[in-house]
Scaffold this motif. Structure first.
Motif, short mmCIF file in Angstrom:
data_model
loop_
_atom_site.label_atom_id
_atom_site.label_comp_id
_atom_site.label_asym_id
_atom_site.label_seq_id
_atom_site.Cartn_x
_atom_site.Cartn_y
_atom_site.Cartn_z
N PRO A 1 5.49 -2.48 -11.27
CA PRO A 1 6.40 -1.51 -10.66
C PRO A 1 5.65 -0.34 -10.06
N ASP A 2 6.12 0.09 -8.88
CA ASP A 2 5.56 1.27 -8.23
C ASP A 2 4.04 1.19 -8.09
N ALA A 3 3.57 0.07 -7.60
CA ALA A 3 2.14 -0.09 -7.38
C ALA A 3 1.64 0.99 -6.44
N ALA A 4 0.44 1.49 -6.72
CA ALA A 4 -0.12 2.54 -5.87
C ALA A 4 -0.66 1.92 -4.60
N VAL A 5 0.03 2.15 -3.50
CA VAL A 5 -0.38 1.53 -2.25
C VAL A 5 -1.24 2.46 -1.41
N ARG A 6 -1.60 3.61 -1.93
CA ARG A 6 -2.40 4.54 -1.15
C ARG A 6 -3.89 4.19 -1.19
N GLY A 7 -4.32 3.38 -2.15
CA GLY A 7 -5.70 2.97 -2.19
C GLY A 7 -6.02 2.16 -0.95
N ALA A 8 -7.30 2.15 -0.51
CA ALA A 8 -7.58 1.53 0.77
C ALA A 8 -8.93 0.91 0.80
N PRO A 9 -9.22 0.16 1.86
CA PRO A 9 -10.51 -0.46 1.99
C PRO A 9 -11.55 0.57 2.32
N THR A 10 -12.78 0.27 2.04
CA THR A 10 -13.83 1.22 2.25
C THR A 10 -13.89 1.61 3.70
N ALA A 11 -14.25 2.84 3.97
CA ALA A 11 -14.06 3.37 5.31
C ALA A 11 -15.29 4.02 5.89
N LEU A 12 -16.36 3.29 6.00
CA LEU A 12 -17.53 3.82 6.70
C LEU A 12 -17.16 4.19 8.11
N SER B 1 3.12 -8.68 12.94
CA SER B 1 2.89 -7.53 13.81
C SER B 1 1.94 -6.59 13.07
N LEU B 2 1.37 -5.64 13.80
CA LEU B 2 0.39 -4.74 13.21
C LEU B 2 0.83 -3.29 13.34
N MET B 3 0.88 -2.60 12.21
CA MET B 3 1.05 -1.16 12.23
C MET B 3 -0.32 -0.51 12.33
N GLU B 4 -0.37 0.75 12.70
CA GLU B 4 -1.63 1.47 12.77
C GLU B 4 -1.85 2.24 11.47
N LEU B 5 -3.06 2.14 10.94
CA LEU B 5 -3.42 2.80 9.69
C LEU B 5 -4.53 3.81 9.94
N GLY B 6 -4.37 4.99 9.40
CA GLY B 6 -5.38 6.02 9.54
C GLY B 6 -5.92 6.43 8.18
N LEU B 7 -6.06 7.74 7.99
CA LEU B 7 -6.58 8.28 6.74
C LEU B 7 -5.51 9.07 6.01
N ASN B 8 -5.53 8.99 4.69
CA ASN B 8 -4.71 9.85 3.86
C ASN B 8 -5.31 11.25 3.82
N PRO B 9 -4.58 12.25 3.31
CA PRO B 9 -5.12 13.60 3.21
C PRO B 9 -6.44 13.68 2.43
N ASP B 10 -6.64 12.77 1.47
CA ASP B 10 -7.88 12.79 0.70
C ASP B 10 -8.98 11.95 1.35
N ARG B 11 -8.73 11.53 2.60
CA ARG B 11 -9.69 10.77 3.41
C ARG B 11 -9.93 9.36 2.90
N THR B 12 -9.04 8.84 2.11
CA THR B 12 -9.04 7.40 1.85
C THR B 12 -8.24 6.73 2.96
N MET C 1 5.18 -7.41 4.25
CA MET C 1 5.00 -8.55 5.15
C MET C 1 4.42 -8.14 6.50
N THR C 2 4.01 -6.89 6.61
CA THR C 2 3.38 -6.41 7.84
C THR C 2 1.96 -5.95 7.54
N ALA C 3 1.00 -6.45 8.31
CA ALA C 3 -0.39 -6.04 8.16
C ALA C 3 -0.65 -4.79 8.99
N GLY C 4 -1.82 -4.19 8.80
CA GLY C 4 -2.15 -2.98 9.54
C GLY C 4 -3.57 -3.00 10.06
N TRP C 5 -3.74 -2.39 11.24
CA TRP C 5 -5.07 -2.26 11.84
C TRP C 5 -5.59 -0.86 11.55
#
Length: 207
Positions: free
Chosen positions: A33-44, A77-88, A98-102
């Motif tokens: 429940p309520d999985a944290a989806v804010r974690g992200a792939p490494t962002a060099l 379809s692809l949504m656009e993904l940027g950075l969170n306030p903590d730069r993740t 069911m939607t991936a993001g670039w």
């Protein structure tokens, strides 16, 4: 989902990149429940933009609109993904599993550099867009259609499952002269909090 990092590198500094301040932690992609989806792939790439081409904007490829992996029945379809306030790096919301993001901080698919597309495996709502990505085989086609309707084809060259605490940041996000594509999702067993402990990374290059 993919790992969370706080990149702060200049374009010129990527060649001498140090990973000491980059933390490879993954959250999300959980059936709990309520999985944290804010974690992200490494962002060099977020730090430097080195995954992006130096060519003039007029010559750059259009932003991607859709990704398809026909051999495993994936189309999104692809949504656009940027950075969170903590730069993740952001990941798609669990409610849009069911939607991936670039990731816009990396290369545009088809340009020189590492383009990164992120999708959930599972969320608290059930199976998600990249649930079957683990079935993809070397040599398979990945098609990315841009916003002008142009289809770009990539060939899978490798895939690997890696522990989230050992995510290969530079390999995935570092500079490359290839027109490269990486698809990232979660993989492996669940930890005590219901989060997958691994990431699946699929590597491809322009056909």
């Amino acid at each position: 989902m993919p790992p969370a990092h706080r990149p702060a590198l200049s374009r010129a500094g990527l060649a001498t990149l140090t990973l000491l301040t980059l933390v490879a932690l993954l959250t999300g992609c959980s059936s709990g429940p309520d999985a944290a989806v804010r974690g992200a792939p490494t962002a060099l790439a977020a730090a430097s933009g080195t995954a992006k081409s130096e060519r003039p904007a007029a010559d750059a490829p259009a932003a991607p609109a859709e990704v398809a992996v026909p051999s495993v029945g994936i189309t999104s379809s692809l949504m656009e993904l940027g950075l969170n306030p903590d730069r993740t790096v952001q990941v798609p919301p669990a409610g849009e599993g069911m939607t991936a993001g670039w990731y816009t901080g990396g290369a545009v698919p088809g340009d020189i550099g590492a383009a990164v597309i992120i999708g959930h495996n599972d969320t608290r709502f059930g199976e998600a867009v990249f649930h079957d990505l683990k079935k993809v085989k070397e040599g398979a086609d990945i098609t990315v259609t841009d916003k002008t309707g142009k289809a770009l084809h990539f060939t899978v060259t490798a895939k690997e499952s890696v522990a989230k605490n050992a995510f290969p940041t530079e390999k995935v996000y570092g500079p490359t002269q290839d027109r490269a594509l990486r698809l990232i999702t979660c993989d492996g067993d669940f930890d005590a909090q219901g989060h997958p402990v691994d990431n699946l990374i699929v590597y491809a290059t322009a056909s």
